[in-house]
Design a protein around this motif. Structure first.
Motif, short mmCIF file in Angstrom:
data_model
loop_
_atom_site.label_atom_id
_atom_site.label_comp_id
_atom_site.label_asym_id
_atom_site.label_seq_id
_atom_site.Cartn_x
_atom_site.Cartn_y
_atom_site.Cartn_z
N ILE A 49 -9.15 7.90 7.14
CA ILE A 49 -8.43 7.57 5.90
C ILE A 49 -8.39 6.03 5.48
O ILE A 49 -8.22 5.33 6.27
N SER A 50 -9.63 5.80 4.60
CA SER A 50 -9.45 4.43 4.25
C SER A 50 -8.51 3.58 4.39
O SER A 50 -7.43 3.81 3.88
N SER A 51 -8.71 2.24 4.87
CA SER A 51 -7.64 1.43 5.19
C SER A 51 -7.19 0.78 3.93
O SER A 51 -7.85 0.69 3.03
N SER A 52 -5.79 0.42 3.86
CA SER A 52 -5.19 -0.15 2.75
C SER A 52 -5.43 -1.87 2.77
O SER A 52 -4.94 -2.43 1.77
N ALA A 53 -6.01 -2.21 3.89
CA ALA A 53 -6.11 -3.70 3.75
C ALA A 53 -7.16 -4.16 3.24
O ALA A 53 -8.34 -4.32 3.85
N VAL A 54 -7.17 -4.29 1.93
CA VAL A 54 -8.34 -4.64 1.04
C VAL A 54 -9.02 -6.01 1.72
O VAL A 54 -7.91 -6.87 1.69
N GLY A 55 -10.10 -6.24 1.99
CA GLY A 55 -10.70 -7.46 2.65
C GLY A 55 -10.92 -7.32 4.00
O GLY A 55 -11.73 -8.26 4.46
N GLN A 56 -10.06 -6.35 4.53
CA GLN A 56 -10.22 -6.35 6.11
C GLN A 56 -10.68 -4.93 6.45
O GLN A 56 -10.96 -4.65 7.58
N ARG A 57 -10.96 -4.00 5.55
CA ARG A 57 -11.36 -2.77 5.89
C ARG A 57 -12.67 -2.67 6.50
O ARG A 57 -12.78 -1.65 7.51
N PRO B 274 -0.26 -9.25 -5.61
CA PRO B 274 -1.18 -10.45 -5.18
C PRO B 274 -2.13 -10.50 -5.97
O PRO B 274 -3.07 -9.72 -6.60
N GLU B 275 -2.76 -11.96 -6.44
CA GLU B 275 -3.91 -12.18 -7.20
C GLU B 275 -5.10 -11.52 -6.87
O GLU B 275 -5.62 -10.89 -8.07
N GLY B 276 -5.44 -11.32 -5.67
CA GLY B 276 -6.67 -10.62 -5.47
C GLY B 276 -6.79 -9.32 -5.59
O GLY B 276 -7.83 -8.88 -6.25
N PHE B 277 -5.78 -8.70 -5.22
CA PHE B 277 -5.51 -7.27 -5.56
C PHE B 277 -5.42 -6.95 -6.97
O PHE B 277 -6.04 -6.24 -7.53
N PRO C 125 -20.68 -0.36 -9.40
CA PRO C 125 -20.38 -1.81 -9.42
C PRO C 125 -19.08 -2.53 -9.38
O PRO C 125 -18.70 -3.67 -9.37
N LEU C 126 -18.00 -1.53 -9.27
CA LEU C 126 -16.53 -1.97 -9.02
C LEU C 126 -16.62 -2.86 -7.86
O LEU C 126 -17.26 -2.57 -6.87
N GLN C 127 -15.81 -4.07 -8.17
CA GLN C 127 -15.71 -4.78 -6.64
C GLN C 127 -14.67 -3.81 -5.69
O GLN C 127 -14.92 -3.99 -4.43
N LEU C 128 -14.08 -2.84 -5.92
CA LEU C 128 -13.22 -1.97 -5.03
C LEU C 128 -14.48 -1.01 -4.07
O LEU C 128 -13.96 -0.77 -3.21
N ALA C 129 -15.45 -0.99 -4.69
CA ALA C 129 -16.29 -0.01 -4.18
C ALA C 129 -17.07 -0.83 -2.82
O ALA C 129 -17.67 -0.17 -2.02
N GLU C 130 -17.07 -2.17 -2.94
CA GLU C 130 -18.01 -2.88 -1.99
C GLU C 130 -17.68 -2.61 -0.43
O GLU C 130 -18.61 -2.27 0.26
N GLU C 131 -16.49 -2.62 -0.07
CA GLU C 131 -16.14 -2.19 1.31
C GLU C 131 -16.46 -0.86 1.41
O GLU C 131 -16.83 -0.53 2.65
N HIS C 132 -16.31 0.01 0.59
CA HIS C 132 -16.63 1.35 0.78
C HIS C 132 -17.97 1.60 1.20
O HIS C 132 -18.78 2.27 1.65
N GLN C 133 -18.97 0.82 0.16
CA GLN C 133 -20.40 0.71 0.33
C GLN C 133 -20.90 0.46 1.82
O GLN C 133 -21.56 0.99 2.39
N GLN C 134 -20.24 -0.86 2.14
CA GLN C 134 -20.42 -1.37 3.39
C GLN C 134 -20.05 -0.25 4.67
O GLN C 134 -20.76 0.01 5.58
N THR C 135 -19.17 0.38 4.46
CA THR C 135 -18.43 1.43 5.50
C THR C 135 -19.43 2.76 5.46
O THR C 135 -19.65 3.16 6.60
N GLU C 136 -19.90 2.98 4.23
CA GLU C 136 -20.75 4.19 4.24
C GLU C 136 -22.10 3.99 4.64
O GLU C 136 -22.72 4.72 5.61
N ALA C 137 -22.74 2.80 4.77
CA ALA C 137 -23.67 2.04 5.39
C ALA C 137 -23.66 2.10 7.17
O ALA C 137 -24.40 2.72 7.78
#
Length: 283
Positions: A72-80, A237-240, A111-123
């Motif tokens: 289950i994907s981590s909730s720690a956005v930026g550290q996933r 938080p501003e980033g989230f 293109p969502l910013q939320l997708a970036e870490e998921h894209q890296q994880t899928e890779a």
């Protein structure tokens, strides 16, 4: 043996409940950062193991003997990404036969910013030696129903999705999908785009809430910048806040809409209508 990571979270607990409908408790392991806080899970008769995405050694131990693992994907956005990499490595070390991962809708082209870490994880998953199945979850209806008390108090639903449509499903629907995949053969290599049977715009959601609550709630569309500012003022938080506002802007362009009905097909029933989730929240 099936291992569920992050089992003490909202989605993880529901996955455990669904797994118990499909297999015996002795076949299920729930991993949590602090077993002392997971008494309700222990009461179900399943095995608890301590595991922390930031402590790789705990993951290797927690996955011992596992045939299947749900990441289950981590909730720690930026550290996933490093956290997910640790899980993937531990699964390889443990000889896991199938690793399921909760990603995001249309991850490969989103293109969502939320997708970036998921894209890296899928890779990382694609490059690993473990057979995988990807659950690309769409928006949860609860993403909006959790804010109903504020909407009713302010009589406003603020957002920046314009007329964009959200194909949402309930958290329980997505949990059912995960449990189904984990207890069904021939899942390796599959990628599921999971979303609700029906969609709504935020104006339609406001109208739905108005009908069911008896309080008139209107939708006010803001710019992405103003919506981000409002979320920060509300305490995020501003980033989230920026990530959430970016997702809504993406929804305006159709990135949180899907009408393939793959979720319905996977779980073998219609997805939960937004009306039902709203009513549950009001109750």
């Amino acid at each position: 043996m099936i291992v569920v990571t992050g089992a003490n979270g909202q989605l993880g607990r529901l996955v455990i409940e669904e797994l118990l409908l499909r297999t015996a408790a002795e076949n299920i392991v729930a991993t949590v950062r602090n077993p002392e806080t997971a008494g309700e899970l222990a009461a179900l008769g399943i095995q608890l193991r301590q595991a922390d995405y930031d402590q790789p050694a705990t993951l290797t131990k927690a996955f011992a003997g596992a045939e299947k693992v749900l990441l289950i994907s981590s909730s720690a956005v930026g550290q996933r990404v490093p956290q997910h990499q640790a899980v993937i490595h531990a699964a390889e070390e443990a000889g896991v036969q199938l690793l399921a991962y909760t990603s995001i809708l249309h991850c490969d082209r989103s293109p969502l910013q939320l997708a970036e870490e998921h894209q890296q994880t899928e890779a990382l998953l694609n490059a690993s030696s473990v057979a995988t199945v990807i659950l690309r979850n769409g928006w949860y209806t609860e993403n909006y129903t959790m804010s109903i008390p504020v909407m009713l108090e302010m009589k406003q639903l603020f957002g920046c999705a314009a007329e964009g449509r959200f194909s949402t499903a309930s958290r329980h629907d997505y949990a059912t999908a995960a449990a189904t995949v984990l207890t069904t053969d021939n899942q390796a290599g599959k990628v599921y785009e999971l979303a609700g049977d029906h969609s709504f715009s935020l104006a339609e959601f406001a109208a739905l809430l108005s009908r069911q609550s008896g309080t008139q709630v209107s939708f006010q569309n803001l710019s992405e910048t103003d919506f981000t500012r409002g979320l920060v003022q509300a305490g995020l938080p501003e980033g989230f806040a920026a990530l959430l506002a970016n997702a809504e802007s993406g929804a305006a362009e159709g990135w949180l809409f899907d009408d393939s009905k793959q979720l319905q097909a996977l779980i073998g029933r219609p997805t939960t209508p937004a009306e039902d989730t709203v009513q549950a929240a009001l109750s």
